[in-house]
Write a protein that holds these residues in place. Sequence first.
Motif, PDB file in Angstrom:
ATOM      1  N   SER A 114      16.064  33.715 -10.200  1.00 27.91           N
ATOM      2  CA  SER A 114      17.038  33.362  -9.159  1.00 27.91           C
ATOM      3  C   SER A 114      18.377  34.029  -9.442  1.00 27.91           C
ATOM      4  O   SER A 114      19.018  34.560  -8.532  1.00 27.91           O
ATOM      5  N   ASN A 115      18.800  33.987 -10.682  1.00 25.43           N
ATOM      6  CA  ASN A 115      20.071  34.591 -11.074  1.00 25.43           C
ATOM      7  C   ASN A 115      20.088  36.089 -10.772  1.00 25.43           C
ATOM      8  O   ASN A 115      21.087  36.608 -10.264  1.00 25.43           O
ATOM      9  N   GLU A 116      18.998  36.776 -11.066  1.00 30.33           N
ATOM     10  CA  GLU A 116      18.944  38.224 -10.814  1.00 30.33           C
ATOM     11  C   GLU A 116      19.165  38.536  -9.340  1.00 30.33           C
ATOM     12  O   GLU A 116      19.843  39.502  -9.003  1.00 30.33           O
ATOM     13  N   ILE A 117      18.596  37.720  -8.485  1.00 32.96           N
ATOM     14  CA  ILE A 117      18.727  37.966  -7.046  1.00 32.96           C
ATOM     15  C   ILE A 117      20.087  37.514  -6.528  1.00 32.96           C
ATOM     16  O   ILE A 117      20.723  38.209  -5.734  1.00 32.96           O
ATOM     17  N   LEU A 118      20.555  36.362  -6.982  1.00 28.23           N
ATOM     18  CA  LEU A 118      21.790  35.804  -6.430  1.00 28.23           C
ATOM     19  C   LEU A 118      23.068  36.447  -6.961  1.00 28.23           C
ATOM     20  O   LEU A 118      24.144  36.212  -6.430  1.00 28.23           O
ATOM     21  N   GLN A 119      22.970  37.280  -7.990  1.00 29.13           N
ATOM     22  CA  GLN A 119      24.145  37.971  -8.523  1.00 29.13           C
ATOM     23  C   GLN A 119      24.672  39.036  -7.572  1.00 29.13           C
ATOM     24  O   GLN A 119      25.868  39.267  -7.514  1.00 29.13           O
ATOM     25  N   GLY A 120      23.785  39.691  -6.836  1.00 31.23           N
ATOM     26  CA  GLY A 120      24.207  40.791  -5.983  1.00 31.23           C
ATOM     27  C   GLY A 120      24.445  40.368  -4.544  1.00 31.23           C
ATOM     28  O   GLY A 120      23.650  39.626  -3.966  1.00 31.23           O
ATOM     29  N   ASP A 121      25.538  40.828  -3.967  1.00 30.96           N
ATOM     30  CA  ASP A 121      25.851  40.493  -2.579  1.00 30.96           C
ATOM     31  C   ASP A 121      24.754  40.950  -1.625  1.00 30.96           C
ATOM     32  O   ASP A 121      24.409  40.241  -0.681  1.00 30.96           O
ATOM     33  N   ASP A 122      24.225  42.142  -1.860  1.00 30.64           N
ATOM     34  CA  ASP A 122      23.207  42.672  -0.958  1.00 30.64           C
ATOM     35  C   ASP A 122      21.879  41.931  -1.091  1.00 30.64           C
ATOM     36  O   ASP A 122      21.091  41.894  -0.146  1.00 30.64           O
ATOM     37  N   GLU A 123      21.622  41.357  -2.255  1.00 26.41           N
ATOM     38  CA  GLU A 123      20.359  40.678  -2.496  1.00 26.41           C
ATOM     39  C   GLU A 123      20.362  39.224  -2.019  1.00 26.41           C
ATOM     40  O   GLU A 123      19.321  38.643  -1.765  1.00 26.41           O
ATOM     41  N   ARG A 124      21.534  38.636  -1.881  1.00 25.23           N
ATOM     42  CA  ARG A 124      21.628  37.220  -1.499  1.00 25.23           C
ATOM     43  C   ARG A 124      20.973  36.917  -0.156  1.00 25.23           C
ATOM     44  O   ARG A 124      20.604  35.776   0.109  1.00 25.23           O
ATOM     45  N   MET A 125      20.817  37.930   0.660  1.00 22.21           N
ATOM     46  CA  MET A 125      20.232  37.692   1.985  1.00 22.21           C
ATOM     47  C   MET A 125      18.792  37.181   1.914  1.00 22.21           C
ATOM     48  O   MET A 125      18.284  36.607   2.866  1.00 22.21           O
ATOM     49  N   VAL A 126      18.122  37.368   0.771  1.00 19.04           N
ATOM     50  CA  VAL A 126      16.747  36.874   0.666  1.00 19.04           C
ATOM     51  C   VAL A 126      16.693  35.438   0.151  1.00 19.04           C
ATOM     52  O   VAL A 126      15.609  34.906  -0.075  1.00 19.04           O
ATOM     53  N   SER A 127      17.832  34.797   0.010  1.00 19.10           N
ATOM     54  CA  SER A 127      17.848  33.418  -0.485  1.00 19.10           C
ATOM     55  C   SER A 127      17.053  32.437   0.375  1.00 19.10           C
ATOM     56  O   SER A 127      16.595  31.425  -0.155  1.00 19.10           O
ATOM     57  N   PRO A 128      16.799  32.695   1.663  1.00 23.57           N
ATOM     58  CA  PRO A 128      15.914  31.785   2.403  1.00 23.57           C
ATOM     59  C   PRO A 128      14.488  31.744   1.840  1.00 23.57           C
ATOM     60  O   PRO A 128      13.741  30.821   2.130  1.00 23.57           O
ATOM     61  N   LEU A 129      14.126  32.741   1.032  1.00 23.64           N
ATOM     62  CA  LEU A 129      12.812  32.734   0.394  1.00 23.64           C
ATOM     63  C   LEU A 129      12.816  31.880  -0.877  1.00 23.64           C
ATOM     64  O   LEU A 129      11.796  31.773  -1.552  1.00 23.64           O
ATOM     65  N   MET A 130      13.958  31.310  -1.200  1.00 28.20           N
ATOM     66  CA  MET A 130      14.103  30.545  -2.430  1.00 28.20           C
ATOM     67  C   MET A 130      14.282  29.072  -2.081  1.00 28.20           C
ATOM     68  O   MET A 130      14.907  28.770  -1.082  1.00 28.20           O
ATOM     69  N   PRO A 131      13.785  28.154  -2.856  1.00 27.86           N
ATOM     70  CA  PRO A 131      12.959  28.377  -4.028  1.00 27.86           C
ATOM     71  C   PRO A 131      11.543  28.771  -3.621  1.00 27.86           C
ATOM     72  O   PRO A 131      11.185  28.679  -2.446  1.00 27.86           O
ATOM     73  N   CYS A 132      10.772  29.179  -4.600  1.00 26.14           N
ATOM     74  CA  CYS A 132       9.365  29.483  -4.340  1.00 26.14           C
ATOM     75  C   CYS A 132       8.665  28.168  -3.989  1.00 26.14           C
ATOM     76  O   CYS A 132       8.979  27.127  -4.550  1.00 26.14           O
ATOM     77  N   THR A 133       7.760  28.212  -3.056  1.00 25.84           N
ATOM     78  CA  THR A 133       7.024  26.996  -2.710  1.00 25.84           C
ATOM     79  C   THR A 133       5.527  27.245  -2.795  1.00 25.84           C
ATOM     80  O   THR A 133       5.039  28.318  -2.446  1.00 25.84           O
ATOM     81  N   ILE A 134       4.854  26.227  -3.262  1.00 28.26           N
ATOM     82  CA  ILE A 134       3.404  26.224  -3.369  1.00 28.26           C
ATOM     83  C   ILE A 134       2.935  24.987  -2.613  1.00 28.26           C
ATOM     84  O   ILE A 134       3.497  23.903  -2.794  1.00 28.26           O
ATOM     85  N   ALA A 135       1.940  25.151  -1.780  1.00 30.25           N
ATOM     86  CA  ALA A 135       1.378  24.005  -1.066  1.00 30.25           C
ATOM     87  C   ALA A 135       0.026  23.662  -1.677  1.00 30.25           C
ATOM     88  O   ALA A 135      -0.804  24.542  -1.907  1.00 30.25           O
ATOM     89  N   ILE A 136      -0.155  22.392  -1.945  1.00 28.24           N
ATOM     90  CA  ILE A 136      -1.443  21.890  -2.418  1.00 28.24           C
ATOM     91  C   ILE A 136      -1.870  20.850  -1.392  1.00 28.24           C
ATOM     92  O   ILE A 136      -1.110  19.922  -1.075  1.00 28.24           O
ATOM     93  N   TYR A 137      -3.069  21.021  -0.847  1.00 28.91           N
ATOM     94  CA  TYR A 137      -3.491  20.164   0.253  1.00 28.91           C
ATOM     95  C   TYR A 137      -5.003  20.019   0.305  1.00 28.91           C
ATOM     96  O   TYR A 137      -5.743  20.810  -0.266  1.00 28.91           O
ATOM     97  N   GLU A 138      -5.411  18.978   1.026  1.00 26.42           N
ATOM     98  CA  GLU A 138      -6.828  18.749   1.284  1.00 26.42           C
ATOM     99  C   GLU A 138      -7.145  19.238   2.686  1.00 26.42           C
ATOM    100  O   GLU A 138      -6.291  19.210   3.575  1.00 26.42           O
ATOM    101  N   LYS A 139      -8.383  19.663   2.841  1.00 27.15           N
ATOM    102  CA  LYS A 139      -8.883  20.014   4.168  1.00 27.15           C
ATOM    103  C   LYS A 139      -9.990  19.032   4.528  1.00 27.15           C
ATOM    104  O   LYS A 139     -10.466  18.268   3.682  1.00 27.15           O
TER     105      LYS A 139
END
Length: 182
Positions: A114-139
């Motif tokens: 997170s720090n690597e991405i959020l340090q740069g002004d140009d990279e901060r635009m991808v912050s909507p992809l943060m945090p990483c999410t994993i879905a665990i579910y039943e079908k």
Amino acid sequence: MRKDLKVFGVSALLLVFLLGFFLQAPAAFGYPAEWRGNADPFGVREQEQQEPMQMILENESKYDFTETVERFKQNVSDAGWSVVGVYDYKEILADRGFEVLDIKIIALCSGQHSNEILQGDDERMVSPLMPCTIAIYEKSDGNTYIARLNSGVMAAPFGGVVAEVMETVAVETEEMVQELIK
């Protein structure tokens, strides 16, 4: 000068129209596509045959729902990451009068990445992809599944730091789920 530009524009438009007509005319008039030389001059059919980019990865778990969730959380901790939120959608929707099978969305974070991405002004635009999410579910088949964003593939078009970090994130998250999937 304007008259020359107008003549050029009309000529270019006519040329594009004629080119389009001749490329499509044989098919429009029922002639075999092979008669026009290259039946796929712009690679459209070739692109259709390629496997589409898989944005979401889904695998069946070896374990039931509860054990999958617990083992995954332990794998996150073992990898040096943090679980920053767990959203129980079965519970959330039950509070609103809906009934769904078990599903938890687990938000996880690596401070280093997170720090690597959020340090740069140009990279901060991808912050909507943060945090990483994993879905665990039943079908409805009674099995438990794990789904996650294919972050390495999704971040590749960004290039630079974002692509590098997200590729590492993809590898690390796959390691977290690997022993859980069939």
